[in-house]
Design a protein around this motif. Sequence first.
Motif, PDB file in Angstrom:
ATOM      1  N   TYR A 117       0.824  -1.212   0.000  1.00  0.00           N
ATOM      2  CA  TYR A 117       0.000   0.000   0.000  1.00  0.00           C
ATOM      3  C   TYR A 117       0.858   1.261   0.000  1.00  0.00           C
ATOM      4  O   TYR A 117       0.547   2.235  -0.687  1.00  0.00           O
ATOM      5  CB  TYR A 117      -0.944   0.000   1.207  1.00  0.00           C
ATOM      6  N   VAL A 118       1.943   1.222   0.750  1.00  0.00           N
ATOM      7  CA  VAL A 118       2.866   2.372   0.766  1.00  0.00           C
ATOM      8  C   VAL A 118       3.422   2.614  -0.633  1.00  0.00           C
ATOM      9  O   VAL A 118       3.482   3.744  -1.112  1.00  0.00           O
ATOM     10  CB  VAL A 118       4.019   2.133   1.766  1.00  0.00           C
ATOM     11  N   LYS A 119       3.823   1.529  -1.316  1.00  0.00           N
ATOM     12  CA  LYS A 119       4.386   1.677  -2.665  1.00  0.00           C
ATOM     13  C   LYS A 119       3.330   2.104  -3.671  1.00  0.00           C
ATOM     14  O   LYS A 119       3.627   2.828  -4.627  1.00  0.00           O
ATOM     15  CB  LYS A 119       5.043   0.369  -3.107  1.00  0.00           C
ATOM     16  N   LEU A 120       2.081   1.683  -3.462  1.00  0.00           N
ATOM     17  CA  LEU A 120       0.981   2.122  -4.323  1.00  0.00           C
ATOM     18  C   LEU A 120       0.848   3.639  -4.297  1.00  0.00           C
ATOM     19  O   LEU A 120       0.482   4.272  -5.294  1.00  0.00           O
ATOM     20  CB  LEU A 120      -0.321   1.465  -3.855  1.00  0.00           C
ATOM     21  N   LYS A 121       1.185   4.233  -3.141  1.00  0.00           N
ATOM     22  CA  LYS A 121       1.086   5.680  -2.973  1.00  0.00           C
ATOM     23  C   LYS A 121       2.391   6.408  -3.325  1.00  0.00           C
ATOM     24  O   LYS A 121       2.490   7.622  -3.144  1.00  0.00           O
ATOM     25  CB  LYS A 121       0.685   6.013  -1.525  1.00  0.00           C
ATOM     26  N   GLY A 122       3.383   5.659  -3.801  1.00  0.00           N
ATOM     27  CA  GLY A 122       4.626   6.288  -4.255  1.00  0.00           C
ATOM     28  C   GLY A 122       5.532   6.782  -3.150  1.00  0.00           C
ATOM     29  O   GLY A 122       6.347   7.684  -3.364  1.00  0.00           O
ATOM     30  N   ILE A 123       5.426   6.196  -1.956  1.00  0.00           N
ATOM     31  CA  ILE A 123       6.231   6.608  -0.812  1.00  0.00           C
ATOM     32  C   ILE A 123       7.369   5.614  -0.606  1.00  0.00           C
ATOM     33  O   ILE A 123       7.202   4.409  -0.785  1.00  0.00           O
ATOM     34  CB  ILE A 123       5.353   6.702   0.454  1.00  0.00           C
ATOM     35  N   VAL A 124       8.530   6.125  -0.230  1.00  0.00           N
ATOM     36  CA  VAL A 124       9.713   5.287   0.006  1.00  0.00           C
ATOM     37  C   VAL A 124       9.532   4.497   1.297  1.00  0.00           C
ATOM     38  O   VAL A 124       8.992   5.006   2.283  1.00  0.00           O
ATOM     39  CB  VAL A 124      10.978   6.169   0.086  1.00  0.00           C
ATOM     40  N   ILE A 125      10.034   3.250   1.297  1.00  0.00           N
ATOM     41  CA  ILE A 125       9.941   2.371   2.460  1.00  0.00           C
ATOM     42  C   ILE A 125      11.317   2.125   3.060  1.00  0.00           C
ATOM     43  O   ILE A 125      12.275   1.852   2.328  1.00  0.00           O
ATOM     44  CB  ILE A 125       9.351   0.999   2.075  1.00  0.00           C
ATOM     45  N   HIS A 126      11.417   2.193   4.385  1.00  0.00           N
ATOM     46  CA  HIS A 126      12.544   1.649   5.135  1.00  0.00           C
ATOM     47  C   HIS A 126      11.958   0.651   6.134  1.00  0.00           C
ATOM     48  O   HIS A 126      11.070   1.007   6.913  1.00  0.00           O
ATOM     49  CB  HIS A 126      13.308   2.740   5.888  1.00  0.00           C
ATOM     50  N   ASN A 148      11.752  -0.248  -5.249  1.00  0.00           N
ATOM     51  CA  ASN A 148      12.828   0.156  -6.143  1.00  0.00           C
ATOM     52  C   ASN A 148      14.073   0.498  -5.343  1.00  0.00           C
ATOM     53  O   ASN A 148      14.168   0.191  -4.148  1.00  0.00           O
ATOM     54  CB  ASN A 148      12.393   1.326  -7.036  1.00  0.00           C
ATOM     55  N   ARG A 149      15.008   1.177  -5.982  1.00  0.00           N
ATOM     56  CA  ARG A 149      16.309   1.443  -5.355  1.00  0.00           C
ATOM     57  C   ARG A 149      16.206   2.407  -4.177  1.00  0.00           C
ATOM     58  O   ARG A 149      17.123   2.486  -3.357  1.00  0.00           O
ATOM     59  CB  ARG A 149      17.259   2.016  -6.420  1.00  0.00           C
ATOM     60  N   ALA A 150      15.111   3.149  -4.079  1.00  0.00           N
ATOM     61  CA  ALA A 150      14.947   4.092  -2.961  1.00  0.00           C
ATOM     62  C   ALA A 150      14.596   3.373  -1.666  1.00  0.00           C
ATOM     63  O   ALA A 150      14.834   3.890  -0.576  1.00  0.00           O
ATOM     64  CB  ALA A 150      13.863   5.109  -3.296  1.00  0.00           C
ATOM     65  N   ASP A 151      14.039   2.165  -1.788  1.00  0.00           N
ATOM     66  CA  ASP A 151      13.561   1.430  -0.617  1.00  0.00           C
ATOM     67  C   ASP A 151      14.681   0.617   0.020  1.00  0.00           C
ATOM     68  O   ASP A 151      15.621   0.203  -0.656  1.00  0.00           O
ATOM     69  CB  ASP A 151      12.418   0.503  -1.024  1.00  0.00           C
ATOM     70  N   ARG A 152      14.559   0.376   1.343  1.00  0.00           N
ATOM     71  CA  ARG A 152      15.590  -0.365   2.071  1.00  0.00           C
ATOM     72  C   ARG A 152      14.980  -1.425   2.971  1.00  0.00           C
ATOM     73  O   ARG A 152      14.039  -1.146   3.713  1.00  0.00           O
ATOM     74  CB  ARG A 152      16.430   0.576   2.940  1.00  0.00           C
ATOM     75  N   ILE A 153      15.559  -2.615   2.908  1.00  0.00           N
ATOM     76  CA  ILE A 153      15.263  -3.671   3.873  1.00  0.00           C
ATOM     77  C   ILE A 153      16.544  -3.845   4.685  1.00  0.00           C
ATOM     78  O   ILE A 153      17.594  -4.197   4.133  1.00  0.00           O
ATOM     79  CB  ILE A 153      14.893  -5.004   3.192  1.00  0.00           C
ATOM     80  N   ILE A 154      16.457  -3.555   5.974  1.00  0.00           N
ATOM     81  CA  ILE A 154      17.647  -3.506   6.822  1.00  0.00           C
ATOM     82  C   ILE A 154      17.582  -4.635   7.850  1.00  0.00           C
ATOM     83  O   ILE A 154      16.688  -4.683   8.690  1.00  0.00           O
ATOM     84  CB  ILE A 154      17.746  -2.137   7.534  1.00  0.00           C
ATOM     85  N   PHE A 155      18.539  -5.543   7.754  1.00  0.00           N
ATOM     86  CA  PHE A 155      18.627  -6.665   8.684  1.00  0.00           C
ATOM     87  C   PHE A 155      19.496  -6.265   9.874  1.00  0.00           C
ATOM     88  O   PHE A 155      20.652  -5.887   9.689  1.00  0.00           O
ATOM     89  CB  PHE A 155      19.246  -7.888   7.997  1.00  0.00           C
ATOM     90  N   SER A 156      18.929  -6.335  11.059  1.00  0.00           N
ATOM     91  CA  SER A 156      19.682  -6.044  12.280  1.00  0.00           C
ATOM     92  C   SER A 156      20.316  -7.350  12.761  1.00  0.00           C
ATOM     93  O   SER A 156      19.627  -8.265  13.182  1.00  0.00           O
ATOM     94  CB  SER A 156      18.732  -5.472  13.337  1.00  0.00           C
ATOM     95  N   ILE A 157      21.638  -7.420  12.653  1.00  0.00           N
ATOM     96  CA  ILE A 157      22.390  -8.629  13.014  1.00  0.00           C
ATOM     97  C   ILE A 157      23.498  -8.201  13.978  1.00  0.00           C
ATOM     98  O   ILE A 157      24.462  -7.559  13.565  1.00  0.00           O
ATOM     99  CB  ILE A 157      22.987  -9.310  11.770  1.00  0.00           C
ATOM    100  N   LEU A 158      23.369  -8.540  15.234  1.00  0.00           N
ATOM    101  CA  LEU A 158      24.251  -7.979  16.253  1.00  0.00           C
ATOM    102  C   LEU A 158      25.397  -8.909  16.654  1.00  0.00           C
ATOM    103  O   LEU A 158      25.840  -8.915  17.793  1.00  0.00           O
ATOM    104  CB  LEU A 158      23.431  -7.560  17.475  1.00  0.00           C
ATOM    105  N   GLY A 159      25.880  -9.652  15.675  1.00  0.00           N
ATOM    106  CA  GLY A 159      27.041 -10.492  15.922  1.00  0.00           C
ATOM    107  C   GLY A 159      27.540 -11.079  14.617  1.00  0.00           C
ATOM    108  O   GLY A 159      26.747 -11.386  13.724  1.00  0.00           O
ATOM    109  N   TYR A 160      28.846 -11.234  14.500  1.00  0.00           N
ATOM    110  CA  TYR A 160      29.424 -11.910  13.332  1.00  0.00           C
ATOM    111  C   TYR A 160      29.297 -13.423  13.502  1.00  0.00           C
ATOM    112  O   TYR A 160      28.890 -14.127  12.595  1.00  0.00           O
ATOM    113  CB  TYR A 160      30.893 -11.506  13.177  1.00  0.00           C
ATOM    114  N   SER A 161      29.595 -13.911  14.688  1.00  0.00           N
ATOM    115  CA  SER A 161      29.534 -15.346  14.952  1.00  0.00           C
ATOM    116  C   SER A 161      28.136 -15.753  15.408  1.00  0.00           C
ATOM    117  O   SER A 161      27.359 -14.935  15.919  1.00  0.00           O
ATOM    118  CB  SER A 161      30.545 -15.740  16.031  1.00  0.00           C
TER     119      SER A 161
END
Length: 322
Positions: A117-126, A148-161
């Motif tokens: 719905y957000v993308k239907l309205k042309g708004i950027v997503i984070h 599209n390229r303006a949008d971001r999916i951000i994975f919170s990963i608080l450790g390498y191991s």
Amino acid sequence: MKRQWLRLGLEELKFVKSPDDLKILLCNAKYGLSRAIGTIARHTRVPHSLQIEPTNCCNLACICCPRSKSSRARGYMDFSLFRRIIDDASQIGVKMARLYLHGESMLHPQIVEMLSYVKLKGIVIHLVTNGTLFTRDRIKAILNSNVNRADRIIFSILGYSKEVHERIMRGVDHYQVMKNLSLFLELRKEMGLNGPVIEVVFYTMPENESERWEFYEYWHGVVDHVQVVGWTSKQFAEFNSAHHDSVPVRSKTCTYLWDRMTIFWNGDVTTCMADVDGIHRFGNLSEQSISEVWNCQTILSIKQLHKKRHFQDLPFCSRCDW
């Protein structure tokens, strides 16, 4: 902060494959520069972004998260309220919807419909996520929602191991998150899409500090962006704890205050995302418009005190390090 924005901007150059991508890059650069040099700290009639909480429920119990200490009722945003907010945002020119706050947004049963719905309205997503709840079908649905390229999916990963990741983000399955993230990248490539941006973020704390550079080296070149944040907010991590007074007294105005409107799952609007319990609420979007709340005297007065650096008159803000 300036160096971080410059690095992210340079990384984005390699993804410019069309005039639309270039337009997105320039918009991001303008926004990043305004945050880096502080010119964002001025009141505008419309917020740049909305920080919307689809839910304050979560499937994990991260040791650095204040959610478990919050006294607020748990719940999920009603989809009709969400549509009302996004319709209003679209009409007045809000640029971005940040669909995360004090919970795991992917728990919301209609989160994919929300994104669409957000993308239907042309708004950027984070969207920030712990990465545990993706499936092939959900990822495909997100990728088919006009992102599209303006949008971001951000994975919170608080450790390498695996050990550190699972110790900090209690309840997480390290290998499942890795699998889900890889599947997101694989399907995006398979579908020939140039977005959304896939990013990982690592908040540094004593429990994971020794892994920060290993984390960066591993993920750099795998995902689009790697953010290794050099600190974790003490105000956030020590919410409702006996050590709250250890947070340094604020010395500069808060960029979040000017940049975004913070909206809880029930429509309540509060000063900012640091107000975990919603003590400083000054409106509700089930009854009022975004513009009415954003331009109300309460928030204007708070901004005026920030501009004058009278933080002693704002007890909630004075002991905050966001």
